[in-house]
Design an enzyme around this catalytic site. Structure first.
Site, PDB file in Angstrom:
ATOM      1  CB  SER A  26      -0.867  -0.017   1.259  1.00  0.00           C
ATOM      2  OG  SER A  26      -1.567   1.186   1.370  1.00  0.00           O
ATOM      3  CG  HIS A  28      -1.972   8.431   1.017  1.00  0.00           C
ATOM      4  ND1 HIS A  28      -3.256   8.056   1.324  1.00  0.00           N
ATOM      5  CD2 HIS A  28      -2.055   9.701   0.572  1.00  0.00           C
ATOM      6  CE1 HIS A  28      -4.064   9.056   1.101  1.00  0.00           C
ATOM      7  NE2 HIS A  28      -3.363  10.071   0.647  1.00  0.00           N
ATOM      8  CD  GLU A 165       3.942   0.311   9.162  1.00  0.00           C
ATOM      9  OE1 GLU A 165       3.578  -0.837   9.539  1.00  0.00           O
ATOM     10  OE2 GLU A 165       5.067   0.540   8.753  1.00  0.00           O
ATOM     11  CE1 TYR A 167      -1.569   6.121  10.080  1.00  0.00           C
ATOM     12  CE2 TYR A 167      -0.506   4.195   9.139  1.00  0.00           C
ATOM     13  CZ  TYR A 167      -0.720   5.560   9.144  1.00  0.00           C
ATOM     14  OH  TYR A 167      -0.098   6.360   8.217  1.00  0.00           O
ATOM     15  NE  ARG A 215       2.475  -3.390   6.343  1.00  0.00           N
ATOM     16  CZ  ARG A 215       2.792  -2.218   5.841  1.00  0.00           C
ATOM     17  NH1 ARG A 215       1.866  -1.464   5.281  1.00  0.00           N
ATOM     18  NH2 ARG A 215       4.026  -1.781   5.866  1.00  0.00           N
ATOM     19  CG  HIS A 253       3.876   6.473  10.503  1.00  0.00           C
ATOM     20  ND1 HIS A 253       4.713   5.959   9.540  1.00  0.00           N
ATOM     21  CD2 HIS A 253       2.620   6.235  10.055  1.00  0.00           C
ATOM     22  CE1 HIS A 253       4.000   5.445   8.554  1.00  0.00           C
ATOM     23  NE2 HIS A 253       2.725   5.596   8.850  1.00  0.00           N
ATOM     24  CB  CYS A 338      15.646   9.057  -2.825  1.00  0.00           C
ATOM     25  SG  CYS A 338      14.348   9.232  -4.076  1.00  0.00           S
ATOM     26  CD  GLN A 340      15.682  13.544  -3.450  1.00  0.00           C
ATOM     27  OE1 GLN A 340      16.627  12.778  -3.535  1.00  0.00           O
ATOM     28  NE2 GLN A 340      15.656  14.697  -4.076  1.00  0.00           N
ATOM     29  CD  GLN A 412      26.927  17.994  -9.282  1.00  0.00           C
ATOM     30  OE1 GLN A 412      26.631  17.879  -8.121  1.00  0.00           O
ATOM     31  NE2 GLN A 412      27.684  18.969  -9.710  1.00  0.00           N
ATOM     32  CG  ASP A 661      16.092  17.919  -6.402  1.00  0.00           C
ATOM     33  OD1 ASP A 661      15.554  17.660  -7.486  1.00  0.00           O
ATOM     34  OD2 ASP A 661      15.488  18.380  -5.419  1.00  0.00           O
TER      35      ASP A 661
HETATM   36  P1  NAP Z   1      22.265  24.040  -1.534  1.00  0.00           P
HETATM   37  O1  NAP Z   1      21.320  23.048  -0.998  1.00  0.00           O
HETATM   38  O2  NAP Z   1      21.764  25.185  -2.299  1.00  0.00           O
HETATM   39  O3  NAP Z   1      23.129  24.541  -0.298  1.00  0.00           O
HETATM   40  C1  NAP Z   1      24.135  25.474  -0.454  1.00  0.00           C
HETATM   41  C2  NAP Z   1      24.724  25.803   0.913  1.00  0.00           C
HETATM   42  O4  NAP Z   1      25.708  26.776   0.714  1.00  0.00           O
HETATM   43  C3  NAP Z   1      23.727  26.350   1.890  1.00  0.00           C
HETATM   44  O5  NAP Z   1      24.002  25.810   3.156  1.00  0.00           O
HETATM   45  C4  NAP Z   1      23.979  27.849   1.864  1.00  0.00           C
HETATM   46  O6  NAP Z   1      23.724  28.265   3.182  1.00  0.00           O
HETATM   47  C5  NAP Z   1      25.442  27.948   1.483  1.00  0.00           C
HETATM   48  N1  NAP Z   1      25.757  29.086   0.634  1.00  0.00           N
HETATM   49  C6  NAP Z   1      25.063  29.587  -0.400  1.00  0.00           C
HETATM   50  N2  NAP Z   1      25.713  30.647  -0.941  1.00  0.00           N
HETATM   51  C7  NAP Z   1      26.848  30.793  -0.226  1.00  0.00           C
HETATM   52  C8  NAP Z   1      27.920  31.726  -0.305  1.00  0.00           C
HETATM   53  N3  NAP Z   1      27.970  32.686  -1.218  1.00  0.00           N
HETATM   54  N4  NAP Z   1      28.915  31.613   0.597  1.00  0.00           N
HETATM   55  C9  NAP Z   1      28.880  30.658   1.544  1.00  0.00           C
HETATM   56  N5  NAP Z   1      27.887  29.754   1.664  1.00  0.00           N
HETATM   57  C10 NAP Z   1      26.877  29.829   0.780  1.00  0.00           C
HETATM   58  O7  NAP Z   1      23.319  23.346  -2.482  1.00  0.00           O
HETATM   59  P2  NAP Z   1      24.102  21.986  -2.344  1.00  0.00           P
HETATM   60  O8  NAP Z   1      24.343  21.583  -0.946  1.00  0.00           O
HETATM   61  O9  NAP Z   1      25.270  22.171  -3.222  1.00  0.00           O
HETATM   62  O10 NAP Z   1      23.158  20.935  -2.954  1.00  0.00           O
HETATM   63  C11 NAP Z   1      22.688  21.103  -4.260  1.00  0.00           C
HETATM   64  C12 NAP Z   1      21.405  20.370  -4.407  1.00  0.00           C
HETATM   65  O11 NAP Z   1      21.671  18.983  -4.488  1.00  0.00           O
HETATM   66  C13 NAP Z   1      20.468  20.565  -3.251  1.00  0.00           C
HETATM   67  O12 NAP Z   1      19.575  21.613  -3.459  1.00  0.00           O
HETATM   68  C14 NAP Z   1      19.788  19.268  -3.158  1.00  0.00           C
HETATM   69  O13 NAP Z   1      18.554  19.319  -3.802  1.00  0.00           O
HETATM   70  C15 NAP Z   1      20.662  18.279  -3.875  1.00  0.00           C
HETATM   71  N6  NAP Z   1      21.170  17.351  -2.892  1.00  0.00           N
HETATM   72  C16 NAP Z   1      20.331  16.867  -1.952  1.00  0.00           C
HETATM   73  C17 NAP Z   1      20.804  16.005  -1.031  1.00  0.00           C
HETATM   74  C18 NAP Z   1      19.882  15.469   0.021  1.00  0.00           C
HETATM   75  O14 NAP Z   1      18.799  15.907   0.193  1.00  0.00           O
HETATM   76  N7  NAP Z   1      20.281  14.510   0.771  1.00  0.00           N
HETATM   77  C19 NAP Z   1      22.103  15.641  -1.031  1.00  0.00           C
HETATM   78  C20 NAP Z   1      22.948  16.168  -1.983  1.00  0.00           C
HETATM   79  C21 NAP Z   1      22.469  17.040  -2.898  1.00  0.00           C
HETATM   80  P3  NAP Z   1      23.804  29.791   3.659  1.00  0.00           P
HETATM   81  O15 NAP Z   1      23.375  30.606   2.477  1.00  0.00           O
HETATM   82  O16 NAP Z   1      22.865  29.840   4.828  1.00  0.00           O
HETATM   83  O17 NAP Z   1      25.194  29.981   4.059  1.00  0.00           O
HETATM   84 FE1  SF4 Z   2      11.844   5.037  -4.826  1.00  0.00          FE
HETATM   85 FE2  SF4 Z   2      12.770   7.540  -4.651  1.00  0.00          FE
HETATM   86 FE3  SF4 Z   2      11.077   6.786  -6.599  1.00  0.00          FE
HETATM   87 FE4  SF4 Z   2      10.209   7.035  -4.084  1.00  0.00          FE
HETATM   88  S1  SF4 Z   2      10.994   8.679  -5.370  1.00  0.00           S
HETATM   89  S2  SF4 Z   2       9.758   5.381  -5.499  1.00  0.00           S
HETATM   90  S3  SF4 Z   2      11.961   6.264  -2.992  1.00  0.00           S
HETATM   91  S4  SF4 Z   2      13.168   6.080  -6.289  1.00  0.00           S
END
Ligand code: NAP
Ligand code: SF4
Length: 676
Positions: A26, A28, A165, A167, A215, A253, A338, A340, A412, A661
């Site tokens: 299931s 949602h 979960e 519920y 479940r 949850h 993920c 996401q 990336q 992303d």
């Molecule tokens: P981001 O999410 O846009 O974060 C950039 C970071 O740099 C922020 O903490 C920001 O905080 C800081 N920053 C921005 N301008 C700056 C400046 N001029 N000087 C110093 N610090 C600065 O970018 P990212 O971390 O490179 O990630 C890119 C994208 O990849 C994300 O938006 C995300 O969607 C994706 N991603 C997601 C994940 C995850 O969710 N697990 C993992 C990896 C990548 P301040 O401005 O507050 O300093």
């Molecule tokens: Fe799987 Fe991520 Fe797709 Fe959700 S978004 S179904 S967790 S790959």
């Protein structure tokens, strides 16, 4: 001869037979709430065509008070029955079977009418529930039984009664949420009375030849959860009350243990289901973090269950079972767990989809039909966006040339895959490589095209990605300063004390990478992962939690993660996974510092101050400073083409780097390719 003899073996339930051992669990998705029933039916029918043995719908409320949120879908009226019949007819027409999940949220409901055994507010709900009296409990039982009967009238092959979960039914089982002193609380027998009575009344309502799945929460992962003895006794009573199949629920949850995130090892909880095998005589299903046919087959071969539930993998690929059966397991689009585009969307009030497959839940609107005119499409950049354009364009009959200056596809994503806990990205890149190995795609790796190379194409797509943002900090040219690319891709040496500038997704990922000392990660080592998060055998520890809590390994480095915004670090990470990233780094003693001004970098480390007045000058002592300050679009080629008057489509990070992303990049690539 198939590679998956156990997975593809039919399951005889007496009055009906499932064609294989795969349950689509299931989810949602938010589709039912759109009231676009053709769209709902198309979603399920595509998955039925894809060969899954049995599907379970998203949770349907049995009444208004049991809905997860006000307006949650249910089966309340004859009109609803007609709508649901559109779904069941299409599924049956496609050769599938489908059960409707009956979900009563109890105190997890977001509405003002929420009800529960006792008036104890949950930590994840805004409102305290109303305590039910005897008549109120009888009403809930009757409403659930009526919903089951309506499901039968709507043509479903069965129902799943949601008992896990955390519920409603689960809430009666433990003192954590049930403080009653009447016949519905107190002793184990009293606490188990409601779920058992519900199954008995559901069976009485629907007759013998109807699937009733229950479940059952096999490991609550909350303080004062059920003992294993209680789990087994409940399972036996549920069987005696008339259930056809038992499905596994893992964790409430509100539990602070990740149960389905990508950092959870594959099949991390099948050992829990296995403990129940032999204690009941009806089929038992296992679930959680099973995402390939090989893992699923092995789970059955190990005797952990009679059937395997996978949910999100059917968002990633509707034809998972058919591809496995045809010996094309490598073609299955992998769910990377993920959250996401699925759970993060659900919790954000948006319709679910899938990062890997943007068509999921959008089947009627995003179609990859054969193109009327076959074209030559040139795509520059073989990251997530570019690969998706190439794949979809080729599928639609176009001829594609795909360029990348790097020696392999993935862009990336190749950095994401080295992060501990993100091992699933390896499989995603492998799948992308396989998908672009297509007769209609000419792959040109290790070479950046010039303008003349692109001139003759009918369509030019620029997916050249991003470049790191220059934060312009005094001293950043020093030998002790590196970028996340140096660390994650080029594996430069990093000292024992690290300051990380920027706490976005990549700052968090880099901190995770540097806190790890090398070797196998806990995602690849289930025993180590269970110790890390404090999970135990429910037979020795009530609810499966060790009293001492998480016991993480020592961090390899002393890390400080900084940002300028004066807010909790990681606040903008994924809704359902951000807390896991924060908890994982907290376990590694990563120091999180918001609200800084970066003054300068010296040989001693990173000098910061706080506030508009640049107060409290502080030296963050560090051997290495890592810059993770976000990105800017890399669009020099797009600009050069524009100057030559050549029209191009710019997508992914090259289009907008902020909030870039893989989800947005893939979605944008798919939608563009669907229109070429
Ligand atoms: P981001 O999410 O846009 O974060 C950039 C970071 O740099 C922020 O903490 C920001 O905080 C800081 N920053 C921005 N301008 C700056 C400046 N001029 N000087 C110093 N610090 C600065 O970018 P990212 O971390 O490179 O990630 C890119 C994208 O990849 C994300 O938006 C995300 O969607 C994706 N991603 C997601 C994940 C995850 O969710 N697990 C993992 C990896 C990548 P301040 O401005 O507050 O300093
Ligand atoms: Fe799987 Fe991520 Fe797709 Fe959700 S978004 S179904 S967790 S790959």
């Amino acid at each position: 001869m198939t590679d998956y003899p156990r997975l593809l073996e039919p399951l005889d339930l007496g009055f009906t037979t499932l064609k294989n051992r795969v349950l689509m669990g299931s989810m949602h998705t938010g589709l039912e709430e759109t009231k676009d029933w053709d769209r709902v039916a198309t979603f399920y029918a595509e998955r039925a065509e894809g060969g899954v043995g049995l599907m379970v719908t998203g949770g349907m409320a049995p009444n208004r008070e049991g809905g997860v949120f006000p307006g949650a879908a249910g089966l309340f009226s004859d009109e609803d029955i007609a709508n649901h019949r559109m779904v069941t007819d299409r599924v049956h027409g496609a050769g599938g079977k489908i059960a409707m999940q009956i979900l009563h949220a109890g105190r997890y409901a977001y509405g003002p009418e929420c009800v529960a055994p006792s008036p104890i507010k949950s930590p994840i709900s805004p409102l305290p529930p109303k305590e039910l009296d005897e008549d109120g409990i009888e009403k809930q039982i009757a409403d659930i039984a009526t919903a089951a009967l309506r499901a039968r009238d709507a043509g479903y092959d069965g129902v799943e009664v949601m008992g896990s979960e955390g519920y409603f039914l689960n809430q009666f089982l433990v003192e954590h949420t049930n403080r009653r002193t009447d016949r519905w609380g107190g002793s184990v027998e009293n606490r188990q009375r409601l779920p058992v009575e519900v199954v008995r009344r559901v069976r009485a309502a629907v007759g013998d030849d109807f699937i009733v799945i229950y479940r059952l929460s096999m490991i609550d992962l909350i303080p004062k959860g059920q003992t294993w003895e209680e789990v087994v006794s409940l399972a036996r009573k549920i069987e005696a009350a008339g259930a056809t199949i038992l499905n596994t629920g893992i964790g409430w949850h509100e539990a602070r243990i990740p149960t389905i995130a990508t950092s959870v090892p594959r099949r991390a909880f099948t050992w829990v289901t296995q403990k129940l095998m032999g204690d009941v005589s009806i089929p038992v299903i296992t679930s959680n973090r099973i995402n390939t046919p090989d893992v699923a087959e092995q789970v059955l071969a190990d005797g952990c269950a009679d059937m395997v539930s996978m949910a999100r993998p059917f968002l990633a690929d509707s034809h998972f079972v058919q591809k496995a059966a045809e010996g094309r397991a490598g073609d299955i689009a992998p769910c990377i767990a993920c959250n996401q585009a699925c759970l993060d969307h659900t919790f954000g009030g948006k319709i679910s989809s899938c990062l890997v497959n943007p068509r999921a839940c959008h089947e009627t609107e995003l179609r990859y039909d054969l193109a009327a005119n076959a074209k030559h499409v040139a795509v520059v950049g073989a990251g997530a966006a570019g690969v998706t354009v190439a794949m979809v364009a080729a599928q639609r009959g176009h001829r594609v040339t795909l360029w990348d200056k790097a020696g392999r596809v993935g862009g990336q994503l190749n950095m994401a895959k080295v992060i501990p806990g993100k091992e699933e990205f390896v499989g995603l890149i492998d799948w992308m490589e396989r998908m672009v190995d297509h007769p209609a795609i000419e792959l040109r790796l290790g070479k950046a095209p010039g303008i003349d190379d692109l001139r003759g194409a009918d369509e030019v797509v620029i997916a050249t990605g991003v470049a790191p943002r220059d934060p312009g900090i005094e001293g950043q040219d020093g030998a002790n300063v590196v970028s996340y690319i140096d660390v994650l891709r080029d594996k430069v040496d990093v000292g024992p004390r690290v300051a990380i500038v920027g706490a976005g997704g990549i700052g968090f990922d880099t901190a995770e990478f540097l806190s790890h000392g090398g070797g196998a990660t806990t995602t690849e080592d289930l025993d180590a992962w269970l110790v890390e998060w404090g999970v135990a055998d429910p037979e020795t520890h009530r609810g499966g939690l060790v009293p001492e809590g998480p016991r993480p390994a020592r961090a390899a480095r002393q890390i400080t993660l900084l940002q300028r915004k004066n807010e909790k670090l990681g606040k903008r990470l994924g809704k359902t996974t951000g807390w896991i990233h924060r908890a994982a780094l907290a376990m590694k003693d990563v120091k999180m510092v918001p609200g800084v001004n970066y003054e300068r970098i010296t040989r001693e480390g990173l000098q910061v101050s706080f506030g508009e007045g640049r107060e409290r000058p502080t030296m963050i002592e560090a051997d290495t400073v890592v810059l993770c300050a976000g990105q800017v679009p890399e669009r020099s080629l797009a600009d050069a083409l524009g100057a030559e008057g050549i029209t191009c489509h710019v997508i992914g990070g090259a289009d907008v780097a902020a909030e870039l992303d893989a989800k947005r990049a893939i979605d944008q690539g798919a939608r563009l390719a669907a229109t070429l």
